[in-house]
Design a protein around this motif. Sequence first.
Motif, PDB file in Angstrom:
ATOM      1  N   ASP A   1       0.834  -1.200   0.000  1.00 42.81           N
ATOM      2  CA  ASP A   1       0.000   0.000   0.000  1.00 42.81           C
ATOM      3  C   ASP A   1       0.871   1.254   0.000  1.00 42.81           C
ATOM      4  OD1 ASP A   1      -2.234  -1.610   0.030  1.00 42.81           O
ATOM      5  OD2 ASP A   1      -2.597  -1.375   2.180  1.00 42.81           O
ATOM      6  N   GLU A   2       1.946   1.217   0.750  1.00 39.96           N
ATOM      7  CA  GLU A   2       2.880   2.347   0.838  1.00 39.96           C
ATOM      8  C   GLU A   2       3.511   2.645  -0.523  1.00 39.96           C
ATOM      9  OE1 GLU A   2       4.905   5.302   3.078  1.00 39.96           O
ATOM     10  OE2 GLU A   2       3.407   3.908   3.829  1.00 39.96           O
ATOM     11  N   GLU A   3       3.950   1.619  -1.220  1.00 41.60           N
ATOM     12  CA  GLU A   3       4.564   1.791  -2.542  1.00 41.60           C
ATOM     13  C   GLU A   3       3.539   2.276  -3.570  1.00 41.60           C
ATOM     14  OE1 GLU A   3       7.972  -1.680  -1.980  1.00 41.60           O
ATOM     15  OE2 GLU A   3       5.991  -2.191  -2.778  1.00 41.60           O
ATOM     16  N   SER A   4       2.337   1.741  -3.503  1.00 43.08           N
ATOM     17  CA  SER A   4       1.274   2.185  -4.412  1.00 43.08           C
ATOM     18  C   SER A   4       0.970   3.662  -4.197  1.00 43.08           C
ATOM     19  CB  SER A   4       0.007   1.362  -4.195  1.00 43.08           C
ATOM     20  OG  SER A   4       0.229   0.009  -4.488  1.00 43.08           O
ATOM     21  N   ALA A   5       0.859   4.065  -2.941  1.00 39.57           N
ATOM     22  CA  ALA A   5       0.588   5.471  -2.626  1.00 39.57           C
ATOM     23  C   ALA A   5       1.738   6.362  -3.100  1.00 39.57           C
ATOM     24  CB  ALA A   5       0.364   5.646  -1.126  1.00 39.57           C
ATOM     25  N   ALA A   6       2.961   5.870  -3.029  1.00 33.46           N
ATOM     26  CA  ALA A   6       4.115   6.641  -3.490  1.00 33.46           C
ATOM     27  C   ALA A   6       4.018   6.914  -4.990  1.00 33.46           C
ATOM     28  CB  ALA A   6       5.413   5.913  -3.160  1.00 33.46           C
ATOM     29  N   LEU A   7       3.523   5.943  -5.759  1.00 31.54           N
ATOM     30  CA  LEU A   7       3.363   6.161  -7.201  1.00 31.54           C
ATOM     31  C   LEU A   7       2.219   7.130  -7.483  1.00 31.54           C
ATOM     32  CD1 LEU A   7       4.012   2.605  -8.657  1.00 31.54           C
ATOM     33  CD2 LEU A   7       5.555   4.561  -8.578  1.00 31.54           C
ATOM     34  N   VAL A   8       1.139   7.027  -6.747  1.00 31.11           N
ATOM     35  CA  VAL A   8       0.028   7.970  -6.918  1.00 31.11           C
ATOM     36  C   VAL A   8       0.479   9.375  -6.539  1.00 31.11           C
ATOM     37  CG1 VAL A   8      -2.279   8.599  -6.092  1.00 31.11           C
ATOM     38  CG2 VAL A   8      -1.727   6.203  -6.555  1.00 31.11           C
ATOM     39  N   MET A   9       1.301   9.466  -5.523  1.00 32.18           N
ATOM     40  CA  MET A   9       1.786  10.749  -5.009  1.00 32.18           C
ATOM     41  C   MET A   9       2.522  11.563  -6.068  1.00 32.18           C
ATOM     42  SD  MET A   9       4.685  10.953  -2.028  1.00 32.18           S
ATOM     43  CE  MET A   9       5.826   9.941  -2.963  1.00 32.18           C
ATOM     44  N   ILE A  10       3.227  10.912  -6.979  1.00 30.29           N
ATOM     45  CA  ILE A  10       4.041  11.655  -7.952  1.00 30.29           C
ATOM     46  C   ILE A  10       3.282  12.047  -9.215  1.00 30.29           C
ATOM     47  CG2 ILE A  10       6.173  10.593  -7.128  1.00 30.29           C
ATOM     48  CD1 ILE A  10       6.184   8.944  -9.780  1.00 30.29           C
ATOM     49  N   MET A  11       2.035  11.624  -9.353  1.00 32.82           N
ATOM     50  CA  MET A  11       1.296  11.845 -10.593  1.00 32.82           C
ATOM     51  C   MET A  11       1.246  13.296 -11.088  1.00 32.82           C
ATOM     52  SD  MET A  11      -1.817   9.209 -10.692  1.00 32.82           S
ATOM     53  CE  MET A  11      -1.564   7.468 -10.726  1.00 32.82           C
TER      54      MET A  11
END
Length: 109
Positions: free
Chosen positions: A62-72
Motif C-alpha cells: 500500500d505504501e509503494e502504491s501510494a508513493a506512485l500515486v503521489m508523484i502523478m
Amino acid sequence: WQGRSWTRKGLEAYYSVWMEILLSKKRILELYVNVIELGDGIYGLEAAAQHYFHKSARDLTDEESAALVMIMPRPRVWNPLKPDETMLKRKAVIFERAKRVTFPLVQQR
C-alpha cells in the motif's frame, strides 16, 4: 499530445464521452494506468513498479502504491523514492481518502 489548447481539450471531451458510453469504469481505469506517465520515459503502472521498486505492480505494498500515486502531478520532477515534505503531505492525503473509499476493482489482501 503535449501542450494545452482548446483543440486538445475539445478532442479530449469528445473521446471521453465515447469512452464513458462504450467502456466500463474498470476498463477505463485499466487503460489509464497502462499509459499514464510516472517518470521521465516511464509509462504505465507496471513499468513504474519495475523501475522504482523492482517488482510487479501486483506485488506493491500500500505504501509503494501510494508513493506512485503521489508523484502523478509532477512525474518528471518527483521521485517516489526521495519524497520531500510536499510529497509526504500528498501521500498522507491519499491514505486518508483511501480509508473512506471502497475499491471493488482492487483485490483485497
